[in-house]
Write a protein that holds these residues in place. Structure first.
Motif, PDB file in Angstrom:
ATOM      1  N   ALA A 100       0.829  -1.207   0.000  1.00  0.00           N
ATOM      2  CA  ALA A 100       0.000   0.000   0.000  1.00  0.00           C
ATOM      3  C   ALA A 100       0.866   1.260   0.000  1.00  0.00           C
ATOM      4  O   ALA A 100       0.568   2.237  -0.697  1.00  0.00           O
ATOM      5  CB  ALA A 100      -0.922  -0.010   1.213  1.00  0.00           C
ATOM      6  N   VAL A 101       1.934   1.237   0.786  1.00  0.00           N
ATOM      7  CA  VAL A 101       2.847   2.384   0.834  1.00  0.00           C
ATOM      8  C   VAL A 101       3.448   2.651  -0.548  1.00  0.00           C
ATOM      9  O   VAL A 101       3.566   3.798  -0.988  1.00  0.00           O
ATOM     10  CB  VAL A 101       3.954   2.135   1.877  1.00  0.00           C
ATOM     11  N   LEU A 102       3.813   1.591  -1.260  1.00  0.00           N
ATOM     12  CA  LEU A 102       4.405   1.748  -2.587  1.00  0.00           C
ATOM     13  C   LEU A 102       3.385   2.299  -3.581  1.00  0.00           C
ATOM     14  O   LEU A 102       3.715   3.153  -4.419  1.00  0.00           O
ATOM     15  CB  LEU A 102       4.963   0.412  -3.077  1.00  0.00           C
ATOM     16  N   PHE A 103       2.150   1.816  -3.520  1.00  0.00           N
ATOM     17  CA  PHE A 103       1.101   2.368  -4.371  1.00  0.00           C
ATOM     18  C   PHE A 103       0.975   3.871  -4.162  1.00  0.00           C
ATOM     19  O   PHE A 103       0.875   4.647  -5.116  1.00  0.00           O
ATOM     20  CB  PHE A 103      -0.248   1.701  -4.058  1.00  0.00           C
ATOM     21  N   PHE A 164      -5.678  -7.752 -10.826  1.00  0.00           N
ATOM     22  CA  PHE A 164      -4.275  -7.881 -11.205  1.00  0.00           C
ATOM     23  C   PHE A 164      -3.570  -8.712 -10.153  1.00  0.00           C
ATOM     24  O   PHE A 164      -3.654  -8.404  -8.958  1.00  0.00           O
ATOM     25  CB  PHE A 164      -3.675  -6.471 -11.266  1.00  0.00           C
ATOM     26  N   HIS A 165      -2.912  -9.772 -10.573  1.00  0.00           N
ATOM     27  CA  HIS A 165      -2.102 -10.563  -9.645  1.00  0.00           C
ATOM     28  C   HIS A 165      -0.648 -10.177  -9.866  1.00  0.00           C
ATOM     29  O   HIS A 165      -0.025 -10.574 -10.854  1.00  0.00           O
ATOM     30  CB  HIS A 165      -2.312 -12.058  -9.881  1.00  0.00           C
ATOM     31  N   ASP A 166      -0.105  -9.394  -8.939  1.00  0.00           N
ATOM     32  CA  ASP A 166       1.218  -8.820  -9.167  1.00  0.00           C
ATOM     33  C   ASP A 166       2.293  -9.886  -9.279  1.00  0.00           C
ATOM     34  O   ASP A 166       3.242  -9.730 -10.051  1.00  0.00           O
ATOM     35  CB  ASP A 166       1.559  -7.841  -8.043  1.00  0.00           C
ATOM     36  N   ASP A 167       2.176 -10.966  -8.528  1.00  0.00           N
ATOM     37  CA  ASP A 167       3.184 -12.023  -8.595  1.00  0.00           C
ATOM     38  C   ASP A 167       3.191 -12.701  -9.961  1.00  0.00           C
ATOM     39  O   ASP A 167       4.199 -13.295 -10.350  1.00  0.00           O
ATOM     40  CB  ASP A 167       2.950 -13.066  -7.503  1.00  0.00           C
ATOM     41  N   GLY A 170       2.635  -8.532 -12.755  1.00  0.00           N
ATOM     42  CA  GLY A 170       3.594  -7.480 -12.451  1.00  0.00           C
ATOM     43  C   GLY A 170       5.017  -7.948 -12.671  1.00  0.00           C
ATOM     44  O   GLY A 170       5.828  -7.270 -13.316  1.00  0.00           O
ATOM     45  N   THR A 171       5.326  -9.115 -12.149  1.00  0.00           N
ATOM     46  CA  THR A 171       6.656  -9.688 -12.352  1.00  0.00           C
ATOM     47  C   THR A 171       6.939  -9.900 -13.827  1.00  0.00           C
ATOM     48  O   THR A 171       8.040  -9.610 -14.316  1.00  0.00           O
ATOM     49  CB  THR A 171       6.783 -11.015 -11.591  1.00  0.00           C
ATOM     50  N   ALA A 172       5.942 -10.391 -14.551  1.00  0.00           N
ATOM     51  CA  ALA A 172       6.120 -10.656 -15.980  1.00  0.00           C
ATOM     52  C   ALA A 172       6.469  -9.386 -16.748  1.00  0.00           C
ATOM     53  O   ALA A 172       7.341  -9.395 -17.629  1.00  0.00           O
ATOM     54  CB  ALA A 172       4.853 -11.291 -16.553  1.00  0.00           C
ATOM     55  N   ASN A 323       9.344  -5.151  -8.873  1.00  0.00           N
ATOM     56  CA  ASN A 323       7.951  -4.966  -9.276  1.00  0.00           C
ATOM     57  C   ASN A 323       7.428  -3.558  -9.055  1.00  0.00           C
ATOM     58  O   ASN A 323       6.401  -3.181  -9.625  1.00  0.00           O
ATOM     59  CB  ASN A 323       7.047  -5.960  -8.530  1.00  0.00           C
ATOM     60  N   VAL A 324       8.111  -2.763  -8.228  1.00  0.00           N
ATOM     61  CA  VAL A 324       7.634  -1.402  -8.017  1.00  0.00           C
ATOM     62  C   VAL A 324       7.731  -0.576  -9.299  1.00  0.00           C
ATOM     63  O   VAL A 324       7.097   0.480  -9.410  1.00  0.00           O
ATOM     64  CB  VAL A 324       8.409  -0.732  -6.858  1.00  0.00           C
TER      65      VAL A 324
END
Length: 407
Positions: A100-103, A164-167, A170-172, A323-324
């Motif tokens: 959440a902090v990164l968002f 969205f599934h970040d793992d 996002g990684t992709a 991923n950020v």
């Protein structure tokens, strides 16, 4: 030069950071004045009745009168927390707060972190579907494969907001952006590159599928799981691995890597030997992304290859796959476009925006943020730095422009 902090010192610093001066990393802040009786009549009763009536008449009015359009749920069941495994939903809360902090820091998106004690994938799906009206988007996090695939697919089909599934995705996106640039540095192209991927969970499968969407050839990809190469003779493959079963006589990771142009590791520590790297094709690319300990340390890989482009998931080596660089900006673009889903073209747009940005001159403020005097596109710089202020200017508009028009 001062000594780096010990493991014990790092642990204590991390615990103190999370506990003081108040527990946790998040708080709720009012965005409207609430200092007078008149303010209260607008914030709550009777004034709040007016937007309630408008939203009842037109659900889209929620984007006008509430925070829905800038609010994302970061949701986990705690079944695959970072590199720590299945420690349960409550233990995942520090990670979800961190997300959440990164968002907020990188894309000014508000987040509620939600940890779900779900007894099954269907229980999790029903829980998220039930609370979805609150949000403008859903970010699934740290959910173990293969359940994560079922959950993401079901929610994408049921909901009218982006899921969205970040793992996975996002990684992709970050892997693909880095890989395009690494291949460029090495004088190679995706369409002819021979690729070995170690790890057939969420990140590995999503990355290989996105590479296929971008022009990689299926016959050039060998996927390797804990039992070896995924080949057409295996009878133990789940539906997500089956499309990657190849006609090949290679069975081990060592055999798979002979002559490979690219290695992508999303698995575990120390699984790749220097001999395996030595056996790769000229000018190879090695992405050893297991955290905190990669499949092979850069020092070991560089010791046997001086023609290597190397990336890890760590911040203390060049070319961190982080991923950020992706999820805040992908969601910013999706929310700005009022997209109902995040599509492959939106992900590919993010890939190209990231890859192209890394090829441009690095602004002085980025050099200053990282204590550098110079940085340019090449073997040690294939991805933008997370604190590059141009990310918010480039990636969200590219994602929004690629979003489907849904009237």
């Amino acid at each position: 030069m001062s000594e780096p902090p010990s493991r014990s010192e790092q642990r204590q610093a991390a615990l103190a950071y999370h506990e003081f001066p108040r527990p946790g990393k998040l708080a709720v802040t009012a965005t409207k004045p609430c200092a007078t009786a008149a303010d209260l009549t607008l914030a709550y009763s009777p004034g709040v009745a007016e937007p309630v009536r408008e939203i009842a008449r037109d659900p889209n009015a929620a984007y006008r009168y509430t925070n829905k359009g800038n609010l994302v749920a970061v949701i986990s069941d705690g079944s695959a927390i970072l590199g720590l495994g299945n420690l349960g939903p409550l233990a995942s809360k520090p990670v979800m707060e961190g997300k959440a902090v990164l968002f907020k820091r990188f894309a000014d998106i508000d987040v509620y972190d939600i940890e779900v004690a779900a007894s099954s994938p269907q229980h999790f799906i029903e829980t998220v579907a039930a609370i979805a009206p609150t949000f403008g988007g859903i970010n699934l996090e740290d959910i173990a494969a293969p359940h994560c695939f079922e959950i993401e697919k079901a929610l994408t089909e049921r909901l009218d907001i982006p899921v969205f599934h970040d793992d996975q995705h996002g990684t992709a996106v970050i892997i693909c952006a880095g890989l395009i640039n690494a291949l460029k540095v090495q004088g190679k192209v995706l369409e002819s590159a021979r690729i070995v991927c170690l790890g057939a969970g969420a990140a590995g499968l999503a990355s290989m599928n996105l590479l296929l969407s971008m022009g990689a050839r299926a016959e050039n990809i060998l996927l390797v799981d804990s039992k070896g190469v995924i080949h057409s003779g295996r009878t133990d493959l789940n539906p997500y691995k089956q499309p990657f079963a190849r006609e090949t006589d290679r069975r081990t990771l060592a055999e798979a890597m002979v002559g490979a142009d690219v290695f992508v590791g999303v698995s575990g520590p120390n699984l790749v030997t220097p001999e395996m790297v030595r056996s790769m094709a000229p000018r190879p690319v090695v992405f050893a992304l297991a955290n905190p300990d990669p499949e092979i340390r850069p020092e070991a890989a560089h010791a046997v290859r001086d023609d290597l482009v190397m990336a890890t998931g760590r911040s203390d080596y060049p070319n961190q796959v982080n991923n950020v660089l992706g999820f805040p900006f992908i969601f910013r673009g999706a929310l700005d476009a009022r997209a109902k889903r995040i599509t492959p073209p939106m992900l590919i747009a993010a890939v190209h925006a990231l890859a192209e940005l890394a090829q441009e001159p690095v602004p002085p403020e980025v050099l200053a943020a990282y204590g550098l005097t110079a940085l340019s596109f090449g073997r040690d710089y294939i991805l933008p730095k997370p604190f590059d202020p141009r990310l918010i200017e480039r990636v969200p508009p590219a994602v929004a422009a690629a979003a489907p028009c849904e009237g």
